[in-house]
Design a protein around this motif. Structure first.
Motif, short mmCIF file in Angstrom:
data_model
loop_
_atom_site.label_atom_id
_atom_site.label_comp_id
_atom_site.label_asym_id
_atom_site.label_seq_id
_atom_site.Cartn_x
_atom_site.Cartn_y
_atom_site.Cartn_z
N SER A 1 3.71 0.23 2.04
CA SER A 1 3.95 1.68 2.09
C SER A 1 5.39 1.97 1.70
O SER A 1 6.28 1.12 1.82
CB SER A 1 3.65 2.23 3.50
N THR B 1 0.61 4.68 0.58
CA THR B 1 0.19 3.44 1.25
C THR B 1 -0.82 2.73 0.36
O THR B 1 -1.74 3.35 -0.16
CB THR B 1 -0.45 3.73 2.62
N SER C 1 -3.53 -0.29 0.69
CA SER C 1 -4.25 -1.20 1.58
C SER C 1 -4.91 -2.27 0.71
O SER C 1 -5.69 -1.96 -0.18
CB SER C 1 -5.31 -0.45 2.39
N GLU D 1 -0.77 -4.37 3.94
CA GLU D 1 -0.53 -2.94 3.78
C GLU D 1 0.90 -2.75 3.28
O GLU D 1 1.85 -3.24 3.88
CB GLU D 1 -0.72 -2.19 5.09
#
Length: 209
Positions: free
Chosen positions: A167, A147, A149, A165
Motif C-alpha cells: 500500500s 492497496t 493484494s 499486501e
C-alpha cells in the motif's frame, strides 16, 4: 414488447457490462501504480520492520535504511537493535557484517523478508510482469491511496508465503507479508527519497561481489 429470451439476453449483457467496469477500473489502477513505482530508478528510504511469530511473545522490531536500484538490486541495512546488512542482486544475496566482511547467504536467511525469495526487489520496484507471473493481483483504492493484494499462484511460493499486501500513495509505504502458519512481517517506509543517486559505496556494493 421484447420476447422473454430477448429480455434474458439483455439482462445477461447488462450484468456482464456491470462486472466489466470494476475490472477495467482495477486494471487501470494497477497500471497507474506499476508505472509510478517503476519510474524510480533509484530509491532511498528508512524502514521499520515488525515481525510477529507464534514462538515469540513480542514482535521482533528492526529498523534501518534501504537502497533500491531498479537495475542492480537492493541494499537492506539493519541499524537497530543490531547492525547487519544484506545486498540482494540478480546474482544472489550476500551478508554485510559490522567488521566490513561479506559472505554469501540464501534469501531465506534475511529476517522476515526471506519468504519471498528473489521477489523482494520486484515487489519494491512494482514489477508488474513479475507480480502477475507469481501472484493473483487485486488493486483497490485510488492512485492517491492504493492497496495491492497479492495471492500466490499454485507453486513452490505458496509453501512459504500466504499473502502479500502493498500500500502507498506517491510511493510504496507499507508491505505486509503473511506466512501460511500465521507468522507475519510488516515493513513501513519513511523519509522516501527518489531523487538522490547512488553513493560511491552503494554503487560498489551493488556492482561487485
Amino acid at each position: 414488447m421484447l420476447k422473454p429470451w430477448t429480455r434474458r439476453a439483455c439482462g445477461l449483457l447488462l450484468l456482464c457490462l456491470a462486472g466489466a467496469a470494476p475490472l477495467a477500473q482495477a486494471e487501470d489502477l494497477l497500471s497507474q501504480i506499476s508505472r509510478k513505482l517503476a519510474a524510480n530508478s533509484i530509491l532511498h528510504a528508512d524502514f521499520a520492520q515488525s515481525r510477529r511469530m507464534a514462538a515469540l511473545k513480542k514482535p521482533l522490531q528492526l529498523s534501518g535504511r534501504m537502497v533500491l536500484s531498479r537495475d542492480s538490486g537492493v541494499i537492506w541495512s539493519i541499524v537497530k537493535p543490531y547492525q547487519l546488512g544484506y545486498v540482494m542482486t540478480p546474482k544472489g544475496v550476500s551478508e554485510l557484517l559490522p567488521d566490513g566482511s561479506r559472505r554469501e547467504r540464501a534469501s531465506r536467511d534475511i529476517p522476515g523478508i526471506g519468504s519471498v525469495e528473489g521477489l523482494f526487489r520486484g515487489l519494491l520496484a512494482g514489477d508488474r510482469n513479475l507480480l502477475q507471473q507469481h501472484f493473483a493481483v487485486e488493486a483497490k483504492g485510488s492512485a492517491a491511496a492504493w492497496t495491492l493484494s497479492l495471492t500466490p499462484k499454485p507453486g513452490p511460493l505458496q509453501k512459504g508465503l500466504g499473502a502479500v499486501e502493498l500500500s502507498g500513495a506517491a510511493q510504496l509505504e507499507r508491505v505486509l507479508l503473511t506466512e501460511p502458519g500465521g507468522d507475519s512481517t510488516q515493513i513501513r517506509f519513511s523519509r522516501i527519497d527518489a531523487q538522490s543517486p547512488l553513493s560511491a559505496e552503494e554503487s560498489r556494493l551493488l556492482g561487485g561481489r
